[in-house]
Design an enzyme around this catalytic site. Structure first.
Site, PDB file in Angstrom:
ATOM      1  N   HIS A 155       0.814  -1.223   0.000  1.00 20.04           N
ATOM      2  CA  HIS A 155       0.000   0.000   0.000  1.00 20.04           C
ATOM      3  C   HIS A 155       0.849   1.275   0.000  1.00 20.04           C
ATOM      4  O   HIS A 155       0.333   2.359  -0.241  1.00 20.04           O
ATOM      5  CB  HIS A 155      -0.970  -0.018   1.189  1.00 20.04           C
ATOM      6  CG  HIS A 155      -2.040  -1.044   1.017  1.00 20.04           C
ATOM      7  ND1 HIS A 155      -3.310  -0.745   0.577  1.00 20.04           N
ATOM      8  CD2 HIS A 155      -2.013  -2.398   1.167  1.00 20.04           C
ATOM      9  CE1 HIS A 155      -4.020  -1.849   0.481  1.00 20.04           C
ATOM     10  NE2 HIS A 155      -3.254  -2.877   0.838  1.00 20.04           N
ATOM     11  N   ASP A 363       2.898   9.358  -0.779  1.00 24.44           N
ATOM     12  CA  ASP A 363       1.748   8.546  -0.397  1.00 24.44           C
ATOM     13  C   ASP A 363       1.580   7.462  -1.441  1.00 24.44           C
ATOM     14  O   ASP A 363       1.676   7.742  -2.637  1.00 24.44           O
ATOM     15  CB  ASP A 363       0.492   9.436  -0.368  1.00 24.44           C
ATOM     16  CG  ASP A 363      -0.444   9.061   0.776  1.00 24.44           C
ATOM     17  OD1 ASP A 363      -0.424   7.890   1.178  1.00 24.44           O
ATOM     18  OD2 ASP A 363      -1.184   9.935   1.232  1.00 24.44           O
TER      19      ASP A 363
HETATM   20  P1  ADQ Z   1      -3.632   5.707   4.539  1.00 26.50           P
HETATM   21  O1  ADQ Z   1      -2.289   6.296   4.691  1.00 26.50           O
HETATM   22  O2  ADQ Z   1      -4.362   5.401   5.768  1.00 26.50           O
HETATM   23  O3  ADQ Z   1      -3.606   4.403   3.640  1.00 26.50           O
HETATM   24  P2  ADQ Z   1      -5.543   7.102   2.623  1.00 26.50           P
HETATM   25  O4  ADQ Z   1      -5.382   6.434   1.341  1.00 26.50           O
HETATM   26  O5  ADQ Z   1      -5.630   8.566   2.535  1.00 26.50           O
HETATM   27  O6  ADQ Z   1      -4.390   6.839   3.668  1.00 26.50           O
HETATM   28  O7  ADQ Z   1      -6.898   6.533   3.248  1.00 26.50           O
HETATM   29  C1  ADQ Z   1      -7.387   7.003   4.413  1.00 26.50           C
HETATM   30  C2  ADQ Z   1      -8.835   6.559   4.605  1.00 26.50           C
HETATM   31  O8  ADQ Z   1      -9.147   6.832   5.959  1.00 26.50           O
HETATM   32  C3  ADQ Z   1      -9.801   7.333   3.748  1.00 26.50           C
HETATM   33  O9  ADQ Z   1     -10.910   6.544   3.431  1.00 26.50           O
HETATM   34  C4  ADQ Z   1     -10.191   8.499   4.640  1.00 26.50           C
HETATM   35  O10 ADQ Z   1     -11.488   8.993   4.433  1.00 26.50           O
HETATM   36  C5  ADQ Z   1     -10.044   7.911   6.024  1.00 26.50           C
HETATM   37  N1  ADQ Z   1      -9.467   8.962   6.889  1.00 26.50           N
HETATM   38  C6  ADQ Z   1      -8.352   9.650   6.700  1.00 26.50           C
HETATM   39  N2  ADQ Z   1      -8.203  10.576   7.651  1.00 26.50           N
HETATM   40  C7  ADQ Z   1      -9.264  10.465   8.455  1.00 26.50           C
HETATM   41  C8  ADQ Z   1      -9.701  11.164   9.596  1.00 26.50           C
HETATM   42  N3  ADQ Z   1      -9.038  12.204  10.064  1.00 26.50           N
HETATM   43  N4  ADQ Z   1     -10.827  10.741  10.180  1.00 26.50           N
HETATM   44  C9  ADQ Z   1     -11.512   9.714   9.672  1.00 26.50           C
HETATM   45  N5  ADQ Z   1     -11.165   9.047   8.564  1.00 26.50           N
HETATM   46  C10 ADQ Z   1     -10.060   9.412   7.966  1.00 26.50           C
HETATM   47  C11 ADQ Z   1      -2.604   3.559   3.066  1.00 26.50           C
HETATM   48  C12 ADQ Z   1      -1.564   4.284   2.195  1.00 26.50           C
HETATM   49  C13 ADQ Z   1      -2.264   5.105   1.131  1.00 26.50           C
HETATM   50  C14 ADQ Z   1      -3.186   4.211   0.305  1.00 26.50           C
HETATM   51  C15 ADQ Z   1      -4.092   3.369   1.210  1.00 26.50           C
HETATM   52  C16 ADQ Z   1      -4.848   2.312   0.411  1.00 26.50           C
HETATM   53  O11 ADQ Z   1      -0.732   5.139   2.995  1.00 26.50           O
HETATM   54  O12 ADQ Z   1      -1.320   5.732   0.276  1.00 26.50           O
HETATM   55  O13 ADQ Z   1      -4.009   5.024  -0.514  1.00 26.50           O
HETATM   56  O14 ADQ Z   1      -3.340   2.687   2.210  1.00 26.50           O
HETATM   57  O15 ADQ Z   1      -3.963   1.532  -0.313  1.00 26.50           O
END
Ligand code: ADQ
Length: 463
Positions: A155, A363
């Site tokens: 990821h 990311d």
């Molecule tokens: P993450 O680093 O966790 O994931 P991201 O892809 O942005 O990051 O996903 C976060 C998820 O959690 C989204 O659905 C978002 O809505 C939710 N989220 C984020 N911040 C939040 C908050 N403050 N409160 C509630 N919900 C929140 C890892 C990798 C990413 C990759 C994903 C999936 O770091 O690059 O996109 O896995 O592969």
């Protein structure tokens, strides 16, 4: 039909009182259908790592979880996974630390996962392992005689050989990962970097399709960008936009424009720099003062690690500084929430935001960028400001793409976004919407599982 077995560090068991905020569960929501098994850490700590999983079945899905012992937690999770591998894969060499006992603990937990999972497996299972915590799990399963197809998806980004070879045990870990039949990445860049590492470190040259033979096994290396369920996110955004939380927010703005950022509180997400960008915006373009409210929602993450606590203090200071310098009795530029907020509530906030600001230093993908696009009203959409170092930038070239290290460039993009004419906003949004529909969560799972399903039957003896 083959049963799908998902393995990840944390298992999002429904009803969990302490769920981890993060993208993995969102990405896999479509894959995990009744009949599947999800295996991993419960999120709880005990005196020693459990040898037998606790098994619960919810809505036809079986969740098998292990508690981690304190020492294993420190070495495997806080240590090698999050203080060595994570900063390395996010290109933050200065934050990488390596302790041999952490590596030993990391390997031991992967072995313990394999030993607890192997007895639960059925002959036709398809095993799909996720993320950097579990790079050697495939090898540990093979060592126990598991011959079922095994896939691995990373990821995070993957780094070029000059960086990966900094890691003590780099060759050992790469080899261990090659016990899987299919290895997947979000973007072509990451896939190419991985193939370059295989060549430079293991001396194996993958063919043009990214396939190579390793110990008599054909390993396929594929690109499968993670996505979201666009239709359902748009529907929740439309519903939430008229719900109490969003209406309350909109009323409190008093007609001002809203900019939104949503992240895990992580040093890779570029949070302080984004706050500095707002400083530049307000000092260079005073016209935006009292006309924009910036809502920053940062869910706590890995708070037991020093770098994360330090980041929180840095962010609190930066927000306090800007609010102190620019606030008026009837206006505060930044509203700063350091708690998780429900995804459906966030959807409504996104829909009402004129700007979505997503500026990670690095990311793997960044699903928030896709969620912002999906939440917009196509007749009057907001503008996405997006880091060129998020995997999502490969698909979302119609966002305003910025270098996240350059706070002034972010400020210029925010300014441009706030003034962008409707027609240009509509055109950019339509193009991005088409892209995220084409690489949905469902498509991600289909693409990966089709590659895994088509993988040749592994040969039993792997030496
Ligand atoms: P993450 O680093 O966790 O994931 P991201 O892809 O942005 O990051 O996903 C976060 C998820 O959690 C989204 O659905 C978002 O809505 C939710 N989220 C984020 N911040 C939040 C908050 N403050 N409160 C509630 N919900 C929140 C890892 C990798 C990413 C990759 C994903 C999936 O770091 O690059 O996109 O896995 O592969």
């Amino acid at each position: 039909m083959a049963r799908l077995v998902i393995v990840s560090n944390r298992v999002p068991v429904p009803g969990d009182r302490n769920p981890a905020a993060g993208g993995l569960a969102v990405a896999l929501a479509d894959a995990i259908t009744p009949g599947s098994l999800w295996f991993g850490w419960s999120g709880a700590r005990a005196t020693a790592t459990a040898t037998r999983p606790e098994i619960r079945t919810v809505a036809g899905i079986t969740f098998a979880t292990l508690d981690l012992g304190e020492t294993d937690y420190r070495r495997y999770y806080s240590g090698f996974a999050n203080s060595t591998l994570y900063p390395l894969l996010l290109f933050r060499l200065g934050l990488v630390s390596f302790r041999k006992e952490d590596y030993v603990g990391y390997r031991a937990v992967n072995r313990a996962f394999a030993a607890a999972l192997a007895p639960l497996l059925l002959p036709d299972d398809i095993i799909w392992i996720h993320d950097y915590h579990l790079l050697p799990l495939g090898l540990e399963l093979r060592a126990l005689g598991v011959t079922q197809r095994i896939g691995f998806f990373l990821h995070t980004p993957f780094v070029p050989p000059a960086l990966f070879s900094v890691l003590p045990r780099a060759a050992e870990l790469l080899e261990a990962l090659c016990a899987c039949d299919v290895i997947g990445f979000h973007t072509e860049d990451y896939r190419a970097a991985f193939c370059d590492c295989v060549t430079a470190i293991l001396g194996i040259r993958p063919n043009a399709d990214g396939g190579f033979l390793h110990r008599k096994r054909l390993v396929q290396v594929i690109v499968a960008p993670v996505g979201i369920d666009v239709g359902s996110f748009t529907a929740s955004a439309t519903r939430a936009a008229t719900g109490a939380a969003t209406t309350g927010l909109v009323q409190s703005l008093g007609g001002r424009q809203l900019a939104v950022s949503v992240d895990r509180l992580d040093y890779a997400k570029g949070l302080p720099n984004r706050i500095h960008a707002l400083d530049h915006l307000l000092s260079r373009y005073p016209t935006h003062r009292k006309r924009i409210t910036f809502l920053q929602i940062a869910a706590p993450s890995r708070e037991e690690l020093g770098h994360y606590r330090g980041l929180r203090r840095e962010l609190d200071r930066a927000v306090g500084d800007i609010n102190g310098r620019y606030s008026e009795p009837d206006w505060t530029p930044i509203r700063h929430i350091t708690r998780p907020v429900r995804r459906t509530t966030l959807a409504g906030f996104h829909r009402r935001a004129s700007l979505g600001v997503v500026t990670p230093f690095r990311d793997g993908m960044n699903l928030v960028a896709k969620e912002y696009v999906a939440a917009q009203n196509p007749a009057d959409p907001g503008v996405l400001v997006l880091s060129r170092f998020a995997g999502a930038a490969e698909e979302l070239g119609d966002a305003l793409i910025v270098n996240p290290y350059d706070a002034e460039e972010i400020a210029e993009a925010m300014h441009r976004g706030l003034l962008m004419p409707l027609e240009e906003r509509q055109a950019r949004h339509a193009a991005m919407l088409a892209r995220i529909r084409a690489s949905s969560a469902n498509r991600f799972c289909e693409r990966f599982l089709a590659a895994l399903d088509g993988a040749p039957e592994p040969t039993p003896e792997v030496s």
